[in-house]
Design an enzyme around this catalytic site. Structure first.
Site, PDB file in Angstrom:
ATOM      1  N   LYS A 157     123.100  56.974  55.286  1.00 37.70           N
ATOM      2  CA  LYS A 157     124.409  55.903  55.027  1.00 37.70           C
ATOM      3  C   LYS A 157     124.844  56.570  53.673  1.00 37.70           C
ATOM      4  O   LYS A 157     125.892  55.554  53.206  1.00 37.70           O
ATOM      5  CB  LYS A 157     123.762  54.696  55.149  1.00 37.70           C
ATOM      6  CG  LYS A 157     123.254  54.426  56.637  1.00 37.70           C
ATOM      7  CD  LYS A 157     122.794  52.937  56.922  1.00 37.70           C
ATOM      8  CE  LYS A 157     122.126  52.857  58.107  1.00 37.70           C
ATOM      9  NZ  LYS A 157     121.592  51.646  58.113  1.00 37.70           N
ATOM     10  N   HIS A 198     107.848  73.871  43.605  1.00 35.44           N
ATOM     11  CA  HIS A 198     107.116  73.542  44.682  1.00 35.44           C
ATOM     12  C   HIS A 198     105.645  73.641  44.107  1.00 35.44           C
ATOM     13  O   HIS A 198     104.824  74.537  44.437  1.00 35.44           O
ATOM     14  CB  HIS A 198     107.138  74.345  46.072  1.00 35.44           C
ATOM     15  CG  HIS A 198     106.397  73.924  47.226  1.00 35.44           C
ATOM     16  ND1 HIS A 198     105.812  72.640  47.298  1.00 35.44           N
ATOM     17  CD2 HIS A 198     106.501  74.592  48.586  1.00 35.44           C
ATOM     18  CE1 HIS A 198     105.255  72.694  48.666  1.00 35.44           C
ATOM     19  NE2 HIS A 198     105.865  73.653  49.076  1.00 35.44           N
ATOM     20  N   ARG A 208     109.877  65.573  49.549  1.00 34.31           N
ATOM     21  CA  ARG A 208     110.435  66.800  49.713  1.00 34.31           C
ATOM     22  C   ARG A 208     111.893  66.477  49.565  1.00 34.31           C
ATOM     23  O   ARG A 208     112.300  65.691  50.605  1.00 34.31           O
ATOM     24  CB  ARG A 208     110.386  67.596  51.107  1.00 34.31           C
ATOM     25  CG  ARG A 208     111.127  68.697  51.048  1.00 34.31           C
ATOM     26  CD  ARG A 208     110.587  69.704  52.080  1.00 34.31           C
ATOM     27  NE  ARG A 208     109.341  70.520  51.643  1.00 34.31           N
ATOM     28  CZ  ARG A 208     108.863  71.333  52.120  1.00 34.31           C
ATOM     29  NH1 ARG A 208     109.228  71.954  53.190  1.00 34.31           N
ATOM     30  NH2 ARG A 208     107.761  72.105  51.428  1.00 34.31           N
ATOM     31  N   ARG A 237     103.655  72.542  57.138  1.00 30.14           N
ATOM     32  CA  ARG A 237     102.631  72.987  56.516  1.00 30.14           C
ATOM     33  C   ARG A 237     102.305  71.750  55.295  1.00 30.14           C
ATOM     34  O   ARG A 237     101.340  71.262  55.182  1.00 30.14           O
ATOM     35  CB  ARG A 237     102.854  74.032  55.632  1.00 30.14           C
ATOM     36  CG  ARG A 237     101.702  75.242  55.965  1.00 30.14           C
ATOM     37  CD  ARG A 237     102.410  76.571  55.379  1.00 30.14           C
ATOM     38  NE  ARG A 237     103.614  76.738  56.266  1.00 30.14           N
ATOM     39  CZ  ARG A 237     103.457  76.991  57.589  1.00 30.14           C
ATOM     40  NH1 ARG A 237     102.286  77.195  58.174  1.00 30.14           N
ATOM     41  NH2 ARG A 237     104.611  77.216  58.104  1.00 30.14           N
ATOM     42  N   THR A 238     103.387  71.824  54.619  1.00 26.10           N
ATOM     43  CA  THR A 238     103.125  70.802  53.455  1.00 26.10           C
ATOM     44  C   THR A 238     102.945  69.244  54.046  1.00 26.10           C
ATOM     45  O   THR A 238     101.969  68.483  53.279  1.00 26.10           O
ATOM     46  CB  THR A 238     104.344  70.928  52.355  1.00 26.10           C
ATOM     47  OG1 THR A 238     104.441  72.242  51.970  1.00 26.10           O
ATOM     48  CG2 THR A 238     104.178  69.889  51.186  1.00 26.10           C
TER      49      THR A 238
END
Lengths: 305, 305, 305
Positions: free
Chosen positions: C86, C136, C108, C55-56
């Protein structure tokens, strides 16, 4: 010189670096700062990566976009999510990708020699974005461009290459390029178990490049114009004996270095450069990464327009 | 015929194939060779893949780009990286994606029936890019287009479908399409444990298509116009008994084949076609993959413009 | 108010919501329905996701495309496939990405505080697309926009936030925004082991927002204008005791609710809303997801044009 594929650092001559790549990379920096150009309009790139990458994939895709080209397909883990997961050979994959009308294929492969094989089966230009422990030629190009830009010259410099010299592909490729310049002095600083490959040392001898193998970074730090630090390639398995230490560029090393020297690193770094080094003007590694964008823009323009 | 969704091979009639798809795919090949067109300018595709794919995802995204459409979102492993990883149903995912104004959703799902469910919940056109062991209709369309293009006809041909006929979705979908043509003769060549589904055999009987079930490829090779070789679907679990062999198309099979015959394969291939077959002009599988681009361009143009 | 970065819901004031965001989101809905605009032509986004998202990520990328901007790089699992694999720090990654001339980085991250750290090292605007159990904020903005749009007001409403209130970042962020409105009544409905964070309850007290903590959804359902249902965050580890039940919005709850009330959910949902609720006009969660597109278009336009 017209470039068809980019496979290995050895394919590039000094004259081409100085007359073509460096001026065009500089021009690309100005173009990037102005917001891009449309010189690669309608041109199409496929990004095909069998191993993780941020810098390389992102800078190639950003370079393409800044020149108004398009990325028509991008896979970030081909080993797991493409037909390679079903066992398809690289040869077959490349032949298939050729059928989708790309103008260039940027390929990171997980075994040495991948790009060379790909080029044999591709009528579309292949750019080697790293092939296992093999080469990473566009990194070498951005490295040598960074030295030229920061120090104003390449002839006559002394450089310490530090860390996992056995497996670090960036130091291999950079050595090949430096081999074409004059009065270069290279210090290979590594644990005994991770020394520079014989193949490259022989090449340097043939090119009359003076080098020595060292184990103590402190001994060398005050002597060089460039410290090229590298990362322990943990993902390729540890070859380091417990008794052997590793090298860290920190305030102590900085204090030993010349005022006009510079610190490079192909990034990502872990602990081998202390974060407090970042603010020193000699810390060139973030500028080096940025130069990667300009060099890749230049390469794409040369190859595709 | 206006196409809303592409769900299964059965939905396509012979007349549409011959009057609409084939001529448009041919036109698309010319457009691709000329560098594309802008017929799908402003059109937006979502690529949503729950299983690995190179060919299908890449050819759809390349097709969209060649027609100047845009891929607004692409996920190559929705099972792991999308909200599906949190347990969201396909119905909910499709409803959500509909809210982002795509003009088409290309969906590969990991279970049979996925595309049909998606279409029920989508006002935006859904294209089935493979649903588990179910169907892969655009593959069937490119397969039948390839036969027409290579042999100049479909009526009257004889074809050997070889390998994992129980689970290979490409042979299922192709059988449905061939069922609409005349005087077709199909040889289903498979180990006993991987025979063609009853459902498809019954359909072919109804369509008056002659078929036989065989276990020996050598017996059949000299009789057919097309060998359609397939891959053992190891990722779907082995159903093959140890005592059963598998089929390899190699020089020996080539020597048995007619001069004008052709070898097809949906790719990727593992060992079931020897690499030395590639240079024989009857090896049509790379041209077949390339036709996938033209057929998908044609489908997108029909559905979206 | 000029927005540089979007880090947390707290940074937005009521006046800005009402005077700037809501009207612009409404305008964006009209623009989306008309097929987009070219207000962000030449603007470039990097989508950098360390955790799964549909969705985001999709709504941000679709929003950018609808405004004619370009996504120059997108990674859907940076933890595994980028240099983070890494061991690179977020600080270094952000500095590098800044060098590729993006106009915005949508991030995110998998740990609380990631966006704030990123913003410290970025001269390019950062949008927090979720940071672990932290915030959020763009979800909170679309949530409050949805309430305004569906109910025609925010002052005076009563809302039940239901489920995993301890870890659900959407309910944290929404609480901060509601704290700026008047006569709000919040019912926090959760198992005892998953109660709302103290930090947020203290903030609400300071803002004179009346709230109560409940364990029985049935008791509350008839009292509220909004049921904001959430998902058990299984991927963050179970904190729920075996003896504790969970909440399901089903026909029984619907029957208790007011006629003009609404049901929200940040999605994805598992079993916590029965599918037969979907067809009730009070089920607002799919409209809520769609509003996410308009709100993100509005934010991108404000920040980049």
């Amino acid at each position: 010189m017209k470039i068809k594929h980019i496979i290995e650092a050895r394919q590039f001559e000094r004259k081409w670096l100085e007359k073509e790549l460096f001026p065009l990379a500089k021009e690309m920096e100005e173009i990037a700062k102005r917001g891009g150009s449309d010189v690669l309009k309608e041109k199409k790139m496929i990004s095909f990566f069998y191993e993780p990458s941020t810098r390389t994939r992102c800078s190639f895709e950003a370079a393409m976009t800044l020149l108004s080209g398009r990325v028509i397909f991008s896979t970030e883990n081909a080993r797991q999510f493409s037909s390679a997961a079903k066992g398809e050979t690289l040869e077959d994959t490349i032949r298939i990708l050729n059928g989708y009308y790309p103008d260039v294929i940027v390929l990171r492969y997980d075994k040495e020699g991948g790009a060379k094989i790909a080029a044999q089966f591709s009528s579309v230009p292949i750019i080697n974005a790293g092939d296992g422990t093999g080469e990473h030629p566009t990194q070498a190009l951005l490295d040598i461009y960074t030295i030229q830009k920061e120090l104003g010259k390449i002839d006559g410099i002394s450089i310490a290459m530090v860390g996992d010299l056995a497996r670090g592909r960036t130091v291999h490729s950079l050595s090949y390029l430096l081999g074409q310049f004059s009065n270069i002095k290279i210090y290979f600083v590594s644990p005994k178990s991770l020394k520079m490959k014989d193949e490259i040392k022989e090449y340097l001898k043939k090119q009359n490049i003076i080098f020595s193998e060292e184990t103590d970074l402190k001994k060398v730090a005050s002597l060089v114009d460039v410290i090229y630090q590298t990362r322990i390639q943990k993902e390729r398995g540890s070859m380091l004996k417990d008794s052997e230490g590793f090298y860290i560029v920190n305030q102590e090393i900085l204090n030993l270095m010349k005022k006009e020297a510079m610190i490079m690193h192909p990034l990502p770094r872990l602990d081998e450069i202390s974060p407090d080094v970042d603010k020193d003007p000699r810390a060139a590694y973030f500028r080096q990464a940025e130069n990667g964008l300009y060099v890749r823009m230049a390469l794409l323009k040369m190859m595709l327009s």
